[in-house]
Design an enzyme around this catalytic site. Structure first.
Site, PDB file in Angstrom:
ATOM      1  N   ARG A  62      21.429  37.464  35.965  1.00 11.72           N
ATOM      2  CA  ARG A  62      21.335  36.527  34.851  1.00 11.72           C
ATOM      3  C   ARG A  62      22.642  36.364  34.082  1.00 11.72           C
ATOM      4  O   ARG A  62      23.110  35.245  33.849  1.00 11.72           O
ATOM      5  CB  ARG A  62      20.245  36.989  33.868  1.00 11.72           C
ATOM      6  CG  ARG A  62      18.842  36.710  34.306  1.00 11.72           C
ATOM      7  CD  ARG A  62      17.931  37.812  33.823  1.00 11.72           C
ATOM      8  NE  ARG A  62      18.235  39.002  34.595  1.00 11.72           N
ATOM      9  CZ  ARG A  62      17.627  39.295  35.758  1.00 11.72           C
ATOM     10  NH1 ARG A  62      16.637  38.558  36.171  1.00 11.72           N
ATOM     11  NH2 ARG A  62      17.973  40.334  36.457  1.00 11.72           N
ATOM     12  N   THR A  63      23.216  37.469  33.648  1.00  9.92           N
ATOM     13  CA  THR A  63      24.346  37.395  32.715  1.00  9.92           C
ATOM     14  C   THR A  63      25.539  36.705  33.366  1.00  9.92           C
ATOM     15  O   THR A  63      26.143  35.800  32.782  1.00  9.92           O
ATOM     16  CB  THR A  63      24.724  38.821  32.252  1.00  9.92           C
ATOM     17  OG1 THR A  63      23.535  39.487  31.844  1.00  9.92           O
ATOM     18  CG2 THR A  63      25.702  38.779  31.115  1.00  9.92           C
ATOM     19  N   LYS A  90      41.682  49.950  45.095  1.00  9.81           N
ATOM     20  CA  LYS A  90      42.962  50.505  45.583  1.00  9.81           C
ATOM     21  C   LYS A  90      43.625  51.372  44.518  1.00  9.81           C
ATOM     22  O   LYS A  90      44.769  51.797  44.677  1.00  9.81           O
ATOM     23  CB  LYS A  90      43.904  49.363  45.959  1.00  9.81           C
ATOM     24  CG  LYS A  90      43.398  48.460  47.060  1.00  9.81           C
ATOM     25  CD  LYS A  90      44.469  47.415  47.383  1.00  9.81           C
ATOM     26  CE  LYS A  90      43.858  46.125  47.873  1.00  9.81           C
ATOM     27  NZ  LYS A  90      44.810  45.014  47.815  1.00  9.81           N
ATOM     28  N   ARG A 112      31.664  43.260  32.231  1.00  9.45           N
ATOM     29  CA  ARG A 112      30.549  44.217  32.293  1.00  9.45           C
ATOM     30  C   ARG A 112      31.085  45.484  32.947  1.00  9.45           C
ATOM     31  O   ARG A 112      31.740  45.419  34.004  1.00  9.45           O
ATOM     32  CB  ARG A 112      29.381  43.656  33.104  1.00  9.45           C
ATOM     33  CG  ARG A 112      28.318  44.707  33.378  1.00  9.45           C
ATOM     34  CD  ARG A 112      27.046  44.160  33.956  1.00  9.45           C
ATOM     35  NE  ARG A 112      26.272  43.444  32.939  1.00  9.45           N
ATOM     36  CZ  ARG A 112      25.020  43.034  33.120  1.00  9.45           C
ATOM     37  NH1 ARG A 112      24.413  43.259  34.275  1.00  9.45           N
ATOM     38  NH2 ARG A 112      24.377  42.402  32.164  1.00  9.45           N
ATOM     39  N   HIS A 140      24.979  44.936  24.536  1.00  5.09           N
ATOM     40  CA  HIS A 140      24.916  43.760  25.407  1.00  5.09           C
ATOM     41  C   HIS A 140      24.685  42.580  24.446  1.00  5.09           C
ATOM     42  O   HIS A 140      23.587  42.051  24.320  1.00  5.09           O
ATOM     43  CB  HIS A 140      23.732  43.927  26.371  1.00  5.09           C
ATOM     44  CG  HIS A 140      23.655  42.946  27.487  1.00  5.09           C
ATOM     45  ND1 HIS A 140      24.418  41.786  27.543  1.00  5.09           N
ATOM     46  CD2 HIS A 140      22.873  42.924  28.608  1.00  5.09           C
ATOM     47  CE1 HIS A 140      24.108  41.127  28.651  1.00  5.09           C
ATOM     48  NE2 HIS A 140      23.187  41.790  29.307  1.00  5.09           N
TER      49      HIS A 140
HETATM   50  N1   CP Z   1      19.505  40.892  31.337  1.00  6.03           N
HETATM   51  C1   CP Z   1      20.540  41.191  32.148  1.00  6.03           C
HETATM   52  O1   CP Z   1      21.571  41.679  31.713  1.00  6.03           O
HETATM   53  O2   CP Z   1      20.313  40.878  33.457  1.00  6.03           O
HETATM   54  P1   CP Z   1      21.411  41.026  34.627  1.00  6.03           P
HETATM   55  O3   CP Z   1      21.678  42.492  34.780  1.00  6.03           O
HETATM   56  O4   CP Z   1      20.798  40.394  35.826  1.00  6.03           O
HETATM   57  O5   CP Z   1      22.646  40.312  34.159  1.00  6.03           O
END
Ligand code: CP
Length: 311
Positions: A62-63, A90, A112, A140
Protein backbone atom coordinates in the site's frame (compact mmCIF):
# COMPACT_ATOMS: atom_id res chain seq x y z
CA UNK A 1 -7.22 24.71 -1.19
CA UNK A 2 -6.32 25.84 2.37
CA UNK A 3 -4.81 29.35 2.68
CA UNK A 4 -1.45 28.28 4.14
CA UNK A 5 0.29 26.28 1.48
CA UNK A 6 3.33 24.72 3.08
CA UNK A 7 4.43 22.92 6.20
CA UNK A 8 6.85 24.65 8.58
CA UNK A 9 9.39 21.85 8.52
CA UNK A 10 11.28 20.53 5.50
CA UNK A 11 10.37 16.87 6.23
CA UNK A 12 7.57 14.71 7.63
CA UNK A 13 9.17 12.38 10.16
CA UNK A 14 6.35 11.67 12.60
CA UNK A 15 3.16 12.93 14.21
CA UNK A 16 4.66 13.20 17.71
CA UNK A 17 6.28 16.52 16.80
CA UNK A 18 3.75 17.75 14.23
CA UNK A 19 1.59 20.68 15.34
CA UNK A 20 -2.20 20.43 15.46
CA UNK A 21 -2.25 23.24 12.88
CA UNK A 22 -0.07 21.24 10.48
CA UNK A 23 -2.08 18.02 11.02
CA UNK A 24 -5.25 19.90 10.12
CA UNK A 25 -3.55 21.56 7.16
CA UNK A 26 -2.59 18.14 5.75
CA UNK A 27 -6.11 16.75 6.34
CA UNK A 28 -7.77 19.78 4.71
CA UNK A 29 -5.38 19.70 1.75
CA UNK A 30 -6.06 15.97 1.37
CA UNK A 31 -9.77 16.79 0.95
CA UNK A 32 -8.84 18.98 -2.05
CA UNK A 33 -6.63 16.21 -3.40
CA UNK A 34 -9.50 13.72 -3.06
CA UNK A 35 -11.46 15.98 -5.44
CA UNK A 36 -8.57 15.83 -7.93
CA UNK A 37 -8.69 12.04 -7.73
CA UNK A 38 -12.35 12.05 -8.81
CA UNK A 39 -11.64 13.96 -12.06
CA UNK A 40 -11.77 12.06 -15.38
CA UNK A 41 -8.03 12.70 -15.69
CA UNK A 42 -6.77 12.69 -12.07
CA UNK A 43 -3.64 14.72 -12.61
CA UNK A 44 -2.53 18.30 -11.85
CA UNK A 45 0.78 20.01 -12.75
CA UNK A 46 1.52 21.15 -9.17
CA UNK A 47 4.87 19.32 -8.87
CA UNK A 48 5.91 19.35 -12.52
CA UNK A 49 9.73 19.23 -12.60
CA UNK A 50 10.06 17.74 -9.12
CA UNK A 51 11.70 14.36 -8.63
CA UNK A 52 10.89 11.97 -5.78
CA UNK A 53 12.84 8.84 -4.76
CA UNK A 54 11.11 5.92 -3.04
CA UNK A 55 13.61 4.08 -0.84
CA UNK A 56 11.93 0.98 0.59
CA UNK A 57 14.22 -1.20 2.69
CA UNK A 58 11.23 -3.26 3.92
CA UNK A 59 8.36 -4.83 1.92
CA UNK A 60 5.27 -2.74 1.15
CA UNK A 61 2.17 -2.97 -0.99
CA UNK A 62 0.00 0.00 0.00
CA UNK A 63 2.45 2.66 1.15
CA UNK A 64 4.89 2.40 -1.71
CA UNK A 65 2.25 2.17 -4.44
CA UNK A 66 0.19 5.03 -3.08
CA UNK A 67 3.20 7.33 -2.62
CA UNK A 68 4.12 6.59 -6.24
CA UNK A 69 0.57 7.22 -7.48
CA UNK A 70 0.36 10.41 -5.42
CA UNK A 71 3.59 11.72 -6.95
CA UNK A 72 2.43 10.94 -10.49
CA UNK A 73 -0.99 12.59 -9.95
CA UNK A 74 0.93 15.77 -9.01
CA UNK A 75 3.12 15.38 -12.17
CA UNK A 76 6.33 14.64 -10.23
CA UNK A 77 8.74 12.02 -11.55
CA UNK A 78 9.64 9.03 -9.37
CA UNK A 79 12.48 6.57 -8.98
CA UNK A 80 12.36 3.48 -6.82
CA UNK A 81 14.98 1.56 -4.86
CA UNK A 82 14.70 -1.54 -2.71
CA UNK A 83 17.23 -3.04 -0.32
CA UNK A 84 18.01 -5.99 -2.60
CA UNK A 85 18.12 -3.87 -5.76
CA UNK A 86 20.41 -1.16 -4.41
CA UNK A 87 24.15 -0.94 -3.72
CA UNK A 88 23.36 -1.41 -0.03
CA UNK A 89 23.99 -5.11 -0.68
CA UNK A 90 27.53 -4.15 -1.78
CA UNK A 91 28.14 -2.35 1.50
CA UNK A 92 27.11 1.23 0.69
CA UNK A 93 25.86 3.14 3.74
CA UNK A 94 22.37 4.62 3.90
CA UNK A 95 23.79 8.15 4.05
CA UNK A 96 25.99 7.56 0.99
CA UNK A 97 22.98 6.17 -0.91
CA UNK A 98 20.93 9.23 -0.01
CA UNK A 99 23.74 11.66 -0.95
CA UNK A 100 23.99 9.99 -4.35
CA UNK A 101 20.23 10.26 -4.90
CA UNK A 102 20.43 13.95 -3.94
CA UNK A 103 23.34 14.52 -6.33
CA UNK A 104 21.10 13.39 -9.22
CA UNK A 105 18.76 16.34 -8.56
CA UNK A 106 16.10 14.57 -6.47
CA UNK A 107 13.90 16.84 -4.36
CA UNK A 108 12.39 14.40 -1.85
CA UNK A 109 13.03 10.92 -0.53
CA UNK A 110 10.37 8.62 0.91
CA UNK A 111 12.03 6.06 3.16
CA UNK A 112 10.89 2.86 4.87
CA UNK A 113 13.49 1.19 7.08
CA UNK A 114 13.55 -1.48 9.77
CA UNK A 115 15.61 0.74 12.07
CA UNK A 116 13.72 3.25 14.19
CA UNK A 117 15.25 6.67 13.58
CA UNK A 118 16.64 5.94 10.07
CA UNK A 119 14.54 8.73 8.41
CA UNK A 120 15.70 11.21 11.09
CA UNK A 121 19.34 10.30 10.39
CA UNK A 122 18.75 10.79 6.66
CA UNK A 123 17.03 14.14 7.34
CA UNK A 124 20.09 15.41 9.20
CA UNK A 125 22.31 14.55 6.23
CA UNK A 126 20.38 15.94 3.28
CA UNK A 127 18.74 19.11 2.01
CA UNK A 128 15.99 17.00 0.41
CA UNK A 129 12.57 16.68 2.03
CA UNK A 130 12.41 13.34 3.86
CA UNK A 131 9.14 11.49 4.35
CA UNK A 132 9.03 8.65 6.86
CA UNK A 133 7.13 5.71 5.33
CA UNK A 134 7.63 3.58 8.46
CA UNK A 135 10.72 3.27 10.67
CA UNK A 136 10.96 0.17 12.83
CA UNK A 137 8.42 0.30 15.65
CA UNK A 138 8.61 4.10 15.86
CA UNK A 139 6.22 5.92 13.48
CA UNK A 140 4.31 5.62 10.21
CA UNK A 141 3.01 9.17 9.92
CA UNK A 142 1.26 8.95 6.54
CA UNK A 143 -0.66 5.89 7.81
CA UNK A 144 -1.62 7.76 10.98
CA UNK A 145 -2.81 10.72 8.90
CA UNK A 146 -4.82 8.57 6.46
CA UNK A 147 -6.44 6.75 9.39
CA UNK A 148 -7.37 10.06 11.02
CA UNK A 149 -8.57 11.46 7.68
CA UNK A 150 -10.80 8.40 7.24
CA UNK A 151 -12.22 8.72 10.78
CA UNK A 152 -12.96 12.42 10.23
CA UNK A 153 -14.56 11.65 6.86
CA UNK A 154 -16.84 9.01 8.42
CA UNK A 155 -17.83 10.69 11.72
CA UNK A 156 -16.73 14.35 11.63
CA UNK A 157 -14.38 16.09 14.10
CA UNK A 158 -12.53 13.68 16.39
CA UNK A 159 -12.78 15.64 19.64
CA UNK A 160 -14.41 13.32 22.20
CA UNK A 161 -14.63 10.34 19.83
CA UNK A 162 -13.43 7.01 21.24
CA UNK A 163 -10.86 5.03 19.27
CA UNK A 164 -9.81 1.55 20.39
CA UNK A 165 -6.45 0.42 19.00
CA UNK A 166 -6.07 -3.33 19.43
CA UNK A 167 -3.21 -5.71 18.74
CA UNK A 168 0.56 -5.66 18.85
CA UNK A 169 0.91 -2.15 20.29
CA UNK A 170 4.50 -2.80 21.40
CA UNK A 171 5.86 -3.33 17.89
CA UNK A 172 3.45 -1.09 15.95
CA UNK A 173 4.53 2.14 14.29
CA UNK A 174 0.93 2.51 13.11
CA UNK A 175 -0.28 2.50 16.73
CA UNK A 176 2.21 5.18 17.71
CA UNK A 177 1.39 7.55 14.84
CA UNK A 178 -2.36 7.06 15.45
CA UNK A 179 -1.85 7.70 19.15
CA UNK A 180 0.06 10.97 18.75
CA UNK A 181 -2.28 12.33 16.10
CA UNK A 182 -5.55 11.27 17.75
CA UNK A 183 -4.61 12.63 21.18
CA UNK A 184 -3.65 15.99 19.64
CA UNK A 185 -7.06 16.20 17.98
CA UNK A 186 -8.88 15.48 21.25
CA UNK A 187 -9.93 11.86 20.64
CA UNK A 188 -10.12 9.37 23.54
CA UNK A 189 -7.74 6.50 22.81
CA UNK A 190 -7.87 3.05 24.44
CA UNK A 191 -4.99 0.67 23.77
CA UNK A 192 -5.86 -3.03 24.07
CA UNK A 193 -3.30 -5.86 23.81
CA UNK A 194 -2.03 -8.91 25.62
CA UNK A 195 0.25 -7.71 28.46
CA UNK A 196 3.32 -8.97 26.56
CA UNK A 197 2.47 -6.75 23.58
CA UNK A 198 1.72 -3.59 25.59
CA UNK A 199 4.62 -1.13 26.03
CA UNK A 200 5.32 -0.17 29.64
CA UNK A 201 4.25 3.31 30.75
CA UNK A 202 2.37 3.98 27.49
CA UNK A 203 -0.50 5.36 29.62
CA UNK A 204 1.73 8.39 30.31
CA UNK A 205 0.82 9.57 26.80
CA UNK A 206 -2.77 10.12 27.92
CA UNK A 207 -4.12 6.93 26.35
CA UNK A 208 -6.06 4.39 28.42
CA UNK A 209 -4.50 0.93 28.71
CA UNK A 210 -6.86 -2.05 28.88
CA UNK A 211 -6.70 -5.82 28.51
CA UNK A 212 -10.48 -6.22 28.15
CA UNK A 213 -11.51 -5.77 24.52
CA UNK A 214 -15.20 -6.52 25.09
CA UNK A 215 -15.42 -3.78 27.71
CA UNK A 216 -13.59 -1.23 25.55
CA UNK A 217 -15.60 -1.73 22.36
CA UNK A 218 -18.98 -1.13 24.06
CA UNK A 219 -18.88 2.65 23.58
CA UNK A 220 -16.20 2.89 20.86
CA UNK A 221 -16.69 4.90 17.68
CA UNK A 222 -13.78 3.22 15.89
CA UNK A 223 -11.65 0.09 16.30
CA UNK A 224 -8.28 0.26 14.61
CA UNK A 225 -7.04 -3.33 14.37
CA UNK A 226 -3.30 -3.97 14.10
CA UNK A 227 -1.66 -6.78 12.22
CA UNK A 228 -0.44 -9.60 14.41
CA UNK A 229 3.16 -9.90 13.41
CA UNK A 230 3.41 -13.68 13.11
CA UNK A 231 7.19 -13.42 13.24
CA UNK A 232 6.79 -12.45 16.94
CA UNK A 233 5.12 -15.73 17.81
CA UNK A 234 8.49 -17.48 17.67
CA UNK A 235 9.57 -15.23 20.51
CA UNK A 236 6.71 -16.50 22.70
CA UNK A 237 5.04 -13.10 23.06
CA UNK A 238 1.59 -14.68 23.09
CA UNK A 239 0.64 -18.27 23.88
CA UNK A 240 -1.16 -19.29 20.68
CA UNK A 241 -3.04 -17.87 17.73
CA UNK A 242 -6.24 -19.58 18.98
CA UNK A 243 -6.02 -17.84 22.33
CA UNK A 244 -5.24 -14.50 20.69
CA UNK A 245 -8.30 -14.83 18.43
CA UNK A 246 -10.49 -15.68 21.42
CA UNK A 247 -9.38 -12.68 23.49
CA UNK A 248 -8.47 -10.04 20.90
CA UNK A 249 -9.77 -11.10 17.46
CA UNK A 250 -12.49 -8.96 15.87
CA UNK A 251 -15.39 -11.18 14.86
CA UNK A 252 -19.00 -10.43 13.92
CA UNK A 253 -20.06 -12.07 17.19
CA UNK A 254 -17.84 -9.76 19.24
CA UNK A 255 -19.09 -6.69 17.35
CA UNK A 256 -22.64 -7.39 18.60
CA UNK A 257 -21.38 -5.89 21.89
CA UNK A 258 -20.43 -2.63 20.13
CA UNK A 259 -22.50 0.37 19.03
CA UNK A 260 -24.36 -0.35 15.77
CA UNK A 261 -22.40 2.34 13.91
CA UNK A 262 -18.95 1.16 15.02
CA UNK A 263 -16.33 1.48 12.30
CA UNK A 264 -13.61 -1.16 11.90
CA UNK A 265 -10.27 -0.13 10.44
CA UNK A 266 -7.06 -1.98 9.60
CA UNK A 267 -3.87 -0.60 8.02
CA UNK A 268 -3.19 -3.82 6.12
CA UNK A 269 -1.87 -6.33 5.38
CA UNK A 270 -4.59 -8.37 7.10
CA UNK A 271 -4.10 -11.83 8.60
CA UNK A 272 -7.60 -13.15 7.90
CA UNK A 273 -8.89 -15.32 10.70
CA UNK A 274 -6.39 -13.94 13.18
CA UNK A 275 -6.88 -10.28 14.12
CA UNK A 276 -9.97 -9.99 11.86
CA UNK A 277 -12.45 -12.61 10.72
CA UNK A 278 -13.16 -12.59 6.97
CA UNK A 279 -16.79 -11.80 7.79
CA UNK A 280 -15.68 -8.53 9.40
CA UNK A 281 -12.91 -7.80 6.89
CA UNK A 282 -15.46 -7.91 4.07
CA UNK A 283 -18.50 -6.81 6.07
CA UNK A 284 -20.49 -3.62 6.52
CA UNK A 285 -18.54 -2.20 9.49
CA UNK A 286 -15.19 -1.99 7.74
CA UNK A 287 -13.67 0.95 5.81
CA UNK A 288 -10.39 -0.76 5.00
CA UNK A 289 -10.35 -0.03 1.27
CA UNK A 290 -11.56 3.53 1.91
CA UNK A 291 -8.42 3.91 4.03
CA UNK A 292 -6.36 2.78 1.04
CA UNK A 293 -8.08 5.24 -1.32
CA UNK A 294 -7.68 8.06 1.19
CA UNK A 295 -4.00 7.18 1.51
CA UNK A 296 -3.36 8.46 -2.00
CA UNK A 297 -5.06 11.81 -1.26
CA UNK A 298 -3.19 12.20 2.04
CA UNK A 299 0.14 11.43 0.38
CA UNK A 300 -0.60 13.91 -2.41
CA UNK A 301 -1.21 16.51 0.30
CA UNK A 302 2.09 15.65 2.03
CA UNK A 303 4.08 16.00 -1.20
CA UNK A 304 2.27 19.18 -2.18
CA UNK A 305 2.78 20.86 1.22
CA UNK A 306 6.46 19.88 1.41
CA UNK A 307 7.50 20.54 -2.18
CA UNK A 308 5.31 23.07 -4.00
CA UNK A 309 6.85 26.51 -4.32
CA UNK A 310 10.24 25.25 -3.11
CA UNK A 311 13.42 25.04 -5.22
N1 CP B 1 -0.23 -0.16 5.89
C1 CP B 1 0.97 -0.42 5.35
O1 CP B 1 1.97 0.18 5.70
O2 CP B 1 0.94 -1.38 4.38
P1 CP B 1 2.21 -1.81 3.49
O3 CP B 1 3.19 -2.46 4.42
O4 CP B 1 1.67 -2.73 2.45
O5 CP B 1 2.79 -0.55 2.91
Amino acid sequence: MAKKISLKQKSLLGLKDLSIEDINLILDTASSMAEVMKRPVPKVPALNGKSIALLFYEPSTRTRTSFEMAAKMLSASTSSLTMSGSSTVKGETLIDTVKNIEAMGTHAVVIRHSASGAPMLVDENTKMAVINAGDGANEHPSQGLLDIYTMREKKGPLKGKKVVIVGDIAHSRVARSNLWGLLKLGARVSLVAPPTLMPSEIEKTGAKVSYDLDEEIRDADFINVLRIQRERQDKGLFPSTEEYVKLFGITAERLKKAKPDIIVMHPGPINRGVELSSEVADGPYNVILDQVTNGVAVRMAIFYLLLSGKK
